[in-house]
Motif scaffolding. Structure first.
Motif, short mmCIF file in Angstrom:
data_model
loop_
_atom_site.label_atom_id
_atom_site.label_comp_id
_atom_site.label_asym_id
_atom_site.label_seq_id
_atom_site.Cartn_x
_atom_site.Cartn_y
_atom_site.Cartn_z
N ASP A 1 -0.41 5.30 -3.38
CA ASP A 1 -1.48 4.24 -4.04
C ASP A 1 -2.66 4.92 -4.27
OD1 ASP A 1 -1.75 2.09 -4.13
OD2 ASP A 1 -2.15 0.93 -2.51
N ASP B 1 -8.63 0.24 2.82
CA ASP B 1 -8.38 -0.47 2.45
C ASP B 1 -8.25 -0.18 0.21
OD1 ASP B 1 -8.18 -1.76 4.62
OD2 ASP B 1 -9.78 -2.61 4.35
N LYS C 1 -4.80 -3.89 0.80
CA LYS C 1 -3.54 -2.67 1.36
C LYS C 1 -4.04 -2.29 2.36
CE LYS C 1 0.47 -3.34 -1.61
NZ LYS C 1 0.24 -1.58 -2.96
N ARG C 2 -3.63 -2.23 3.97
CA ARG C 2 -4.83 -1.46 4.80
C ARG C 2 -3.36 -0.24 5.44
NH1 ARG C 2 -7.99 -4.19 8.92
NH2 ARG C 2 -9.74 -4.22 7.26
N TYR C 3 -4.19 0.59 5.04
CA TYR C 3 -3.21 2.10 5.35
C TYR C 3 -4.32 2.58 6.43
CZ TYR C 3 -0.92 1.67 1.28
OH TYR C 3 -0.17 1.20 0.18
N LYS D 1 1.28 2.89 6.74
CA LYS D 1 1.37 0.73 6.52
C LYS D 1 1.55 0.02 7.66
CE LYS D 1 1.65 -1.69 3.17
NZ LYS D 1 2.64 -1.62 1.46
N ARG D 2 0.72 -1.28 8.89
CA ARG D 2 0.73 -1.26 9.79
C ARG D 2 1.15 -0.42 10.40
NH1 ARG D 2 0.44 -7.42 9.59
NH2 ARG D 2 -0.12 -7.81 7.47
#
Length: 107
Positions: free
Chosen positions: A44, A67, A71-73, A15-16
């Motif tokens: 998630d 997404d 949240k973007r993974y 994540k990021r």
């Protein structure tokens, strides 16, 4: 539990700039996408219709973005499908296609 429509193990999930797991699992079953640690704990999950999967620009073929719940993974899967009977995660392209197919979306 129903048979998984898609399953990948040995997936790096981040994540990021932060790595959440280096050997995680990605599963699509029962209308949900799940991101799991190597121990099976849930990172998630979301209904497949609410998940957006894509290929990031200018990245190797083994990368995909997912997404979930805002949240973007970043997912690092295999850069090619493993040979039958061989270990290893499936290609990122297969994950993206599986999400679209499960959600009833076209290409």
């Amino acid at each position: 539990m129903a048979e998984a429509e898609f399953r990948a193990t040995g997936v790096r999930i981040g994540k990021r700039l932060r790595s959440l797991t280096r050997a995680g699992q990605v599963r699509i079953s029962d209308g949900r996408v799940q991101l799991l640690t190597s121990y099976g704990s849930e990172i998630d999950s979301a209904p497949v219709q609410a998940v957006r999967a894509s290929k990031p620009w200018f990245s190797p073929d083994d990368r995909a973005l997912a997404d979930l719940n805002g949240k973007r993974y970043s997912l690092t899967l295999g850069d090619h499908d493993p040979a039958p009977g061989e270990p290893g995660p499936p290609a990122a392209r297969r994950f993206i296609e599986a999400v679209r197919k499960a959600a009833g979306r076209k290409g």
